[in-house]
Design a protein around this motif. Sequence first.
Motif, PDB file in Angstrom:
ATOM      1  N   SER A 131       1.865   3.277   2.736  1.00  0.00           N
ATOM      2  CA  SER A 131       2.787   3.207   3.618  1.00  0.00           C
ATOM      3  C   SER A 131       3.939   2.191   3.297  1.00  0.00           C
ATOM      4  O   SER A 131       5.327   2.800   2.924  1.00  0.00           O
ATOM      5  N   GLY A 155       1.404   2.699   8.844  1.00  0.00           N
ATOM      6  CA  GLY A 155       0.758   2.337   8.114  1.00  0.00           C
ATOM      7  C   GLY A 155      -0.664   2.599   8.926  1.00  0.00           C
ATOM      8  O   GLY A 155      -0.414   3.358   9.810  1.00  0.00           O
ATOM      9  N   MET A 164     -19.056   8.815   0.331  1.00  0.00           N
ATOM     10  CA  MET A 164     -18.672   7.771   1.104  1.00  0.00           C
ATOM     11  C   MET A 164     -19.534   7.643   2.806  1.00  0.00           C
ATOM     12  O   MET A 164     -20.002   9.083   2.997  1.00  0.00           O
ATOM     13  N   GLY A 208       0.458  -0.972  -0.211  1.00  0.00           N
ATOM     14  CA  GLY A 208       0.171  -0.021  -0.020  1.00  0.00           C
ATOM     15  C   GLY A 208       0.876   1.068  -0.362  1.00  0.00           C
ATOM     16  O   GLY A 208       2.169   1.384  -0.157  1.00  0.00           O
ATOM     17  N   ARG A 244     -10.341  10.541  -2.540  1.00  0.00           N
ATOM     18  CA  ARG A 244     -10.843  11.391  -3.957  1.00  0.00           C
ATOM     19  C   ARG A 244      -9.883  11.658  -3.928  1.00  0.00           C
ATOM     20  O   ARG A 244     -10.030  12.561  -5.254  1.00  0.00           O
ATOM     21  N   GLY A 245      -9.055  12.402  -3.568  1.00  0.00           N
ATOM     22  CA  GLY A 245      -7.294  12.865  -3.593  1.00  0.00           C
ATOM     23  C   GLY A 245      -6.861  12.752  -5.182  1.00  0.00           C
ATOM     24  O   GLY A 245      -6.360  13.187  -4.963  1.00  0.00           O
ATOM     25  N   ILE A 259     -11.174   1.413   7.055  1.00  0.00           N
ATOM     26  CA  ILE A 259     -10.445   2.554   7.481  1.00  0.00           C
ATOM     27  C   ILE A 259     -10.563   2.333   9.516  1.00  0.00           C
ATOM     28  O   ILE A 259     -11.350   2.621   9.969  1.00  0.00           O
ATOM     29  N   GLY A 295       0.453  -9.099  -0.745  1.00  0.00           N
ATOM     30  CA  GLY A 295      -0.449 -10.074  -0.856  1.00  0.00           C
ATOM     31  C   GLY A 295      -1.532 -10.256  -2.074  1.00  0.00           C
ATOM     32  O   GLY A 295      -2.043 -11.569  -2.156  1.00  0.00           O
ATOM     33  N   TRP A 315      -5.285   0.816  -0.248  1.00  0.00           N
ATOM     34  CA  TRP A 315      -6.283   1.118  -1.097  1.00  0.00           C
ATOM     35  C   TRP A 315      -6.610   2.099  -1.700  1.00  0.00           C
ATOM     36  O   TRP A 315      -7.614   3.216  -1.958  1.00  0.00           O
ATOM     37  N   ASN A 371      -0.933  11.151   3.235  1.00  0.00           N
ATOM     38  CA  ASN A 371      -0.003  12.378   4.059  1.00  0.00           C
ATOM     39  C   ASN A 371      -0.107  10.997   5.134  1.00  0.00           C
ATOM     40  O   ASN A 371       1.605  10.994   5.540  1.00  0.00           O
ATOM     41  N   VAL A 431      -4.706   7.851   9.565  1.00  0.00           N
ATOM     42  CA  VAL A 431      -4.782   6.889   8.416  1.00  0.00           C
ATOM     43  C   VAL A 431      -4.640   7.632   7.117  1.00  0.00           C
ATOM     44  O   VAL A 431      -4.804   7.477   5.927  1.00  0.00           O
ATOM     45  N   GLY A 486     -10.673   4.320  -3.026  1.00  0.00           N
ATOM     46  CA  GLY A 486     -10.286   5.073  -2.088  1.00  0.00           C
ATOM     47  C   GLY A 486     -10.394   6.206  -2.130  1.00  0.00           C
ATOM     48  O   GLY A 486     -11.169   7.156  -2.188  1.00  0.00           O
ATOM     49  N   CYS A 504       0.535   8.055   6.569  1.00  0.00           N
ATOM     50  CA  CYS A 504       0.721   6.985   6.288  1.00  0.00           C
ATOM     51  C   CYS A 504       1.893   7.028   5.388  1.00  0.00           C
ATOM     52  O   CYS A 504       3.064   5.951   5.584  1.00  0.00           O
ATOM     53  N   VAL A 556       6.556  -7.105   0.207  1.00  0.00           N
ATOM     54  CA  VAL A 556       5.978  -8.591  -0.181  1.00  0.00           C
ATOM     55  C   VAL A 556       4.417  -7.954  -0.267  1.00  0.00           C
ATOM     56  O   VAL A 556       3.465  -7.547   0.625  1.00  0.00           O
TER      57      VAL A 556
HETATM   58  C1  LIG Z   1     -12.787   4.505   0.571  1.00  0.00           C
HETATM   59  C2  LIG Z   1     -12.006   5.500   1.541  1.00  0.00           C
HETATM   60  C3  LIG Z   1     -11.521   6.711   1.576  1.00  0.00           C
HETATM   61  C4  LIG Z   1     -10.916   6.955   1.384  1.00  0.00           C
HETATM   62  N1  LIG Z   1     -10.603   8.719   0.858  1.00  0.00           N
HETATM   63  C5  LIG Z   1      -9.116   9.609   2.102  1.00  0.00           C
HETATM   64  C6  LIG Z   1      -9.150  10.825   1.656  1.00  0.00           C
HETATM   65  O1  LIG Z   1      -9.427  10.947   0.435  1.00  0.00           O
HETATM   66  N2  LIG Z   1      -8.117  11.758   2.025  1.00  0.00           N
HETATM   67  C7  LIG Z   1      -6.644  10.592   2.789  1.00  0.00           C
HETATM   68  O2  LIG Z   1      -6.026  11.176   2.685  1.00  0.00           O
HETATM   69  N3  LIG Z   1      -7.509   8.948   2.892  1.00  0.00           N
HETATM   70  C8  LIG Z   1      -8.304   8.632   2.370  1.00  0.00           C
HETATM   71  N4  LIG Z   1      -8.283   7.113   3.100  1.00  0.00           N
HETATM   72  C9  LIG Z   1      -7.292   6.915   3.427  1.00  0.00           C
HETATM   73  C10 LIG Z   1      -6.313   6.382   3.046  1.00  0.00           C
HETATM   74  O3  LIG Z   1      -6.856   6.123   1.346  1.00  0.00           O
HETATM   75  C11 LIG Z   1      -6.142   4.861   3.657  1.00  0.00           C
HETATM   76  O4  LIG Z   1      -6.003   5.120   4.816  1.00  0.00           O
HETATM   77  C12 LIG Z   1      -4.178   5.154   2.732  1.00  0.00           C
HETATM   78  O5  LIG Z   1      -4.329   4.583   1.631  1.00  0.00           O
HETATM   79  C13 LIG Z   1      -3.753   2.919   4.382  1.00  0.00           C
HETATM   80  O6  LIG Z   1      -2.433   3.038   3.029  1.00  0.00           O
HETATM   81  P1  LIG Z   1      -1.753   1.935   3.824  1.00  0.00           P
HETATM   82  O7  LIG Z   1      -0.181   0.897   2.879  1.00  0.00           O
HETATM   83  O8  LIG Z   1      -1.512   1.731   4.952  1.00  0.00           O
HETATM   84  O9  LIG Z   1      -2.631   0.330   3.934  1.00  0.00           O
HETATM   85  P2  LIG Z   1      -2.920  -0.558   2.779  1.00  0.00           P
HETATM   86  O10 LIG Z   1      -3.597   0.721   1.270  1.00  0.00           O
HETATM   87  O11 LIG Z   1      -3.933  -1.564   3.579  1.00  0.00           O
HETATM   88  O12 LIG Z   1      -2.252  -1.059   2.080  1.00  0.00           O
HETATM   89  C14 LIG Z   1      -2.033  -2.614   2.527  1.00  0.00           C
HETATM   90  C15 LIG Z   1      -0.943  -3.918   1.723  1.00  0.00           C
HETATM   91  O13 LIG Z   1      -0.833  -4.582   2.094  1.00  0.00           O
HETATM   92  C16 LIG Z   1      -1.043  -5.909   2.058  1.00  0.00           C
HETATM   93  N5  LIG Z   1      -1.405  -6.634   3.079  1.00  0.00           N
HETATM   94  C17 LIG Z   1      -2.068  -6.815   3.994  1.00  0.00           C
HETATM   95  N6  LIG Z   1      -1.877  -8.353   4.814  1.00  0.00           N
HETATM   96  C18 LIG Z   1      -1.395  -8.475   3.551  1.00  0.00           C
HETATM   97  C19 LIG Z   1      -0.489  -9.713   4.039  1.00  0.00           C
HETATM   98  N7  LIG Z   1      -0.247 -10.468   5.172  1.00  0.00           N
HETATM   99  N8  LIG Z   1       0.617 -10.362   3.647  1.00  0.00           N
HETATM  100  C20 LIG Z   1       1.193  -9.393   2.168  1.00  0.00           C
HETATM  101  N9  LIG Z   1       0.408  -8.696   2.280  1.00  0.00           N
HETATM  102  C21 LIG Z   1      -0.347  -7.606   3.389  1.00  0.00           C
HETATM  103  C22 LIG Z   1      -2.669  -5.347   1.420  1.00  0.00           C
HETATM  104  O14 LIG Z   1      -2.814  -6.092   0.302  1.00  0.00           O
HETATM  105  C23 LIG Z   1      -2.589  -4.153   0.890  1.00  0.00           C
HETATM  106  O15 LIG Z   1      -1.712  -4.176  -0.455  1.00  0.00           O
HETATM  107  C24 LIG Z   1      -9.805   6.433   2.003  1.00  0.00           C
HETATM  108  C25 LIG Z   1      -9.693   4.583   2.302  1.00  0.00           C
HETATM  109  C26 LIG Z   1     -10.675   4.557   1.600  1.00  0.00           C
HETATM  110  C27 LIG Z   1     -10.833   2.861   1.885  1.00  0.00           C
END
Ligand SMILES: Cc1cc2nc3c(=O)[nH]c(=O)nc-3n(C[C@H](O)[C@H](O)[C@H](O)COP(=O)(O)OP(=O)(O)OC[C@H]3O[C@@H](n4cnc5c(N)ncnc54)[C@H](O)[C@@H]3O)c2cc1C
Length: 185
Positions: free
Chosen positions: A13, A156, A76, A11, A59-60, A127, A35, A42, A165, A162, A57, A167, A33
């Motif tokens: 992060s 993450g 949302m 993701g 909208r920005g 979220i 999955g 997201w 920025n 959440v 995910g 992340c 890695v």
């Molecule tokens: C509908 C929605 C709208 C949003 N709107 C906004 C917004 O307008 N502005 C804003 O700033 N934020 C927004 N957010 C929040 C932001 O998009 C997320 O918090 C952020 O993208 C999360 O990133 P991440 O890398 O921490 O986690 P994720 O995006 O959840 O990435 C985690 C990754 O790890 C992988 N993974 C999980 N478990 C494993 C495993 N065991 N082995 C290998 N891989 C694994 C997953 O497949 C995934 O690719 C929104 C989120 C959602 C869902």
Amino acid sequence: MSRTVVVLGGGISGLAACYHLSRASHPPKVVLVEGSKRLGGWIRSVRGPDGAIFELGPRGIRPAGALGARTLLLVMLGGSWLQMLEASGCVLSQKLFQQQAQEAVATQLGLKEPPSHCLVHLHKNCIPQYTLGHWQKLESAMKFLAAQKLPLTLAGASYEGVAVNDCIESGRQAAISVLGPESNR
Ligand SMILES: Cc1cc2nc3c(=O)[nH]c(=O)nc-3n(C[C@H](O)[C@H](O)[C@H](O)COP(=O)(O)OP(=O)(O)OC[C@H]3O[C@@H](n4cnc5c(N)ncnc54)[C@H](O)[C@@H]3O)c2cc1C
């Protein structure tokens, strides 16, 4: 011998962590890695059969240029609203969600015309909702990792914010923590 760092999850992060690790003056070998079949977590845009592009995910985040200008409005709905619907025994249909979204857009933005394209998705628990005591739990987890000298760093949406920025910053901080004094760039 060069170190190997494993980043779990591609993701935003994990990708930010990979980026900062690979920019170190002596970059370690970085193994990402993921999955699922794609990177971005997201952050995901999908194109419908008629060519309309939807954000599933944040909208920005939009593609640059004309493509970005054609991406569609994200409505949302969730949190206690969904819990209340579920508790009332209501059938959670796509039609109901679309109707509720259209009502919200009409009242809040004054857009009364029905949409020309619509894509409805139910993402449960998408979220992280930090519960009371979250920061204390996080602090205690960090202390445990440090005390046990475990080679694990957390980054993450589940930890310190959440927003996209937050992340990206958590991925950067994780890279700095892994690189230690090497992180001089
Ligand atoms: C509908 C929605 C709208 C949003 N709107 C906004 C917004 O307008 N502005 C804003 O700033 N934020 C927004 N957010 C929040 C932001 O998009 C997320 O918090 C952020 O993208 C999360 O990133 P991440 O890398 O921490 O986690 P994720 O995006 O959840 O990435 C985690 C990754 O790890 C992988 N993974 C999980 N478990 C494993 C495993 N065991 N082995 C290998 N891989 C694994 C997953 O497949 C995934 O690719 C929104 C989120 C959602 C869902």
